[in-house]
Scaffold this motif. Sequence first.
Motif, mmCIF file in Angstrom:
data_model
loop_
_atom_site.group_PDB
_atom_site.id
_atom_site.type_symbol
_atom_site.label_atom_id
_atom_site.label_comp_id
_atom_site.label_asym_id
_atom_site.label_seq_id
_atom_site.Cartn_x
_atom_site.Cartn_y
_atom_site.Cartn_z
ATOM 1 N N PRO A 1 10.739 -17.685 1.454
ATOM 2 C CA PRO A 1 9.776 -16.737 0.888
ATOM 3 C C PRO A 1 9.551 -15.533 1.800
ATOM 4 C CG PRO A 1 8.941 -18.985 0.727
ATOM 5 C CD PRO A 1 10.147 -19.035 1.628
ATOM 6 N N VAL A 2 9.283 -14.392 1.179
ATOM 7 C CA VAL A 2 8.929 -13.181 1.918
ATOM 8 C C VAL A 2 7.653 -12.608 1.298
ATOM 9 C CG1 VAL A 2 11.340 -12.665 2.454
ATOM 10 C CG2 VAL A 2 10.285 -11.640 0.422
ATOM 11 N N LYS A 3 7.117 -11.595 1.955
ATOM 12 C CA LYS A 3 5.978 -10.864 1.423
ATOM 13 C C LYS A 3 6.383 -9.404 1.243
ATOM 14 C CE LYS A 3 2.850 -13.915 4.017
ATOM 15 N NZ LYS A 3 2.306 -14.707 2.908
ATOM 16 N N PHE A 4 5.693 -8.715 0.358
ATOM 17 C CA PHE A 4 5.957 -7.297 0.129
ATOM 18 C C PHE A 4 4.679 -6.511 0.419
ATOM 19 C CE2 PHE A 4 8.891 -9.560 -2.692
ATOM 20 C CZ PHE A 4 10.104 -9.024 -2.284
ATOM 21 N N ARG A 5 4.758 -5.624 1.421
ATOM 22 C CA ARG A 5 3.607 -4.799 1.791
ATOM 23 C C ARG A 5 3.811 -3.380 1.262
ATOM 24 N NH1 ARG A 5 3.658 -5.415 7.045
ATOM 25 N NH2 ARG A 5 4.770 -3.473 7.457
ATOM 26 N N HIS A 6 2.847 -2.905 0.502
ATOM 27 C CA HIS A 6 2.914 -1.563 -0.062
ATOM 28 C C HIS A 6 2.700 -0.538 1.040
ATOM 29 C CE1 HIS A 6 1.365 1.788 -2.742
ATOM 30 N NE2 HIS A 6 2.562 1.512 -3.231
ATOM 31 N N ILE A 7 3.607 0.398 1.173
ATOM 32 C CA ILE A 7 3.581 1.301 2.324
ATOM 33 C C ILE A 7 2.396 2.257 2.268
ATOM 34 C CG2 ILE A 7 4.822 3.143 3.518
ATOM 35 C CD1 ILE A 7 7.416 1.740 2.753
ATOM 36 N N ASP A 8 2.141 2.862 1.109
ATOM 37 C CA ASP A 8 1.077 3.862 1.019
ATOM 38 C C ASP A 8 -0.315 3.278 1.240
ATOM 39 O OD1 ASP A 8 2.900 5.840 0.578
ATOM 40 O OD2 ASP A 8 2.317 6.250 -1.494
ATOM 41 N N THR A 9 -0.550 2.046 0.786
ATOM 42 C CA THR A 9 -1.906 1.487 0.814
ATOM 43 C C THR A 9 -2.049 0.261 1.712
ATOM 44 O OG1 THR A 9 -1.500 -0.001 -1.053
ATOM 45 C CG2 THR A 9 -2.209 2.240 -1.580
ATOM 46 N N SER A 10 -0.938 -0.270 2.227
ATOM 47 C CA SER A 10 -0.916 -1.465 3.086
ATOM 48 C C SER A 10 -1.322 -2.746 2.348
ATOM 49 C CB SER A 10 -1.821 -1.288 4.320
ATOM 50 O OG SER A 10 -1.363 -0.208 5.118
ATOM 51 N N ALA A 11 -1.379 -2.708 1.021
ATOM 52 C CA ALA A 11 -1.718 -3.902 0.254
ATOM 53 C C ALA A 11 -0.489 -4.796 0.105
ATOM 54 C CB ALA A 11 -2.252 -3.515 -1.118
ATOM 55 N N TYR A 12 -0.729 -6.094 -0.054
ATOM 56 C CA TYR A 12 0.347 -7.060 -0.246
ATOM 57 C C TYR A 12 0.458 -7.446 -1.721
ATOM 58 C CZ TYR A 12 0.590 -7.610 4.806
ATOM 59 O OH TYR A 12 0.755 -7.376 6.150
ATOM 60 N N LEU A 13 1.694 -7.500 -2.202
ATOM 61 C CA LEU A 13 1.937 -7.908 -3.580
ATOM 62 C C LEU A 13 1.517 -9.362 -3.759
ATOM 63 C CD1 LEU A 13 3.292 -7.013 -6.311
ATOM 64 C CD2 LEU A 13 5.366 -8.152 -5.451
ATOM 65 N N ALA A 14 0.706 -9.630 -4.799
ATOM 66 C CA ALA A 14 0.168 -10.978 -4.976
ATOM 67 C C ALA A 14 -0.120 -11.256 -6.442
ATOM 68 C CB ALA A 14 -1.123 -11.138 -4.166
#
Length: 228
Positions: free
Chosen positions: A160-173
């Motif tokens: 598993p990996v995580k995805f961090r949104h670059i513009d807002t630093s939020a994580y896809l969930a």
Amino acid sequence: MVLGKFLNNYIYFTKALLLVSLWAVQVAEGSRAEFVTCGSILKLMNTDLKLRLHSHDVKYGSGSGQQSVTAVDTSDDHNSHWLVKAATGETCKRGAPIKCNTNIRLQHVSTKKNLHSHYFSSPLSGNQEVSCYGDENGEGDTGDNWTVVCNNDYWRRDTPVKFRHIDTSAYLAGSGRTFGRPISGQGEIVGVSSQYGAYTDWQPQEGLFVHPSDLLPHLQAQIIHTEL
């Protein structure tokens, strides 16, 4: 007599070298098959919720009004395919393994729009909205860029990996909440501020994984296919 012995040794050595070369090719091909690569088309499953990342040409009724992103529990939905490509303004070599902490875009195959986020509230939980955005050529803006967060050298298909949104630093969930009509039963996908304590782990599932044959340059790119 000496010449014959030399020829026998030479033949033995040549055969051994060939076997080692063939083994090296197999190991190299096998190792490439372990990774997600640029140009691959895949489905992503949230490992906690057991739901696959999904989109379709249905707009949010509130918030941004952009194309909605949800999660579904079926493995054979064609609207769950995503193309792995380089971040906005960057390039990646087709078939090259994606390094951990690399910036990418995920393009929804059916609608050609990119996985996107921004400072809008999600419709059910009030977290950060995740949508699909872009034109018919798959071009949007910097809100389409995500960092693949993992601890290996490369993005592995079995981890598993995580995805961090670059513009807002939020994580896809996933939020754990489900929609009613017109997309009844589909899960809400959001951005969250912390990678811990939320449904933020994603693992590749079915897909077309593209791998170039570096050791066999006369061959075209290989495609490793798992059931779509």
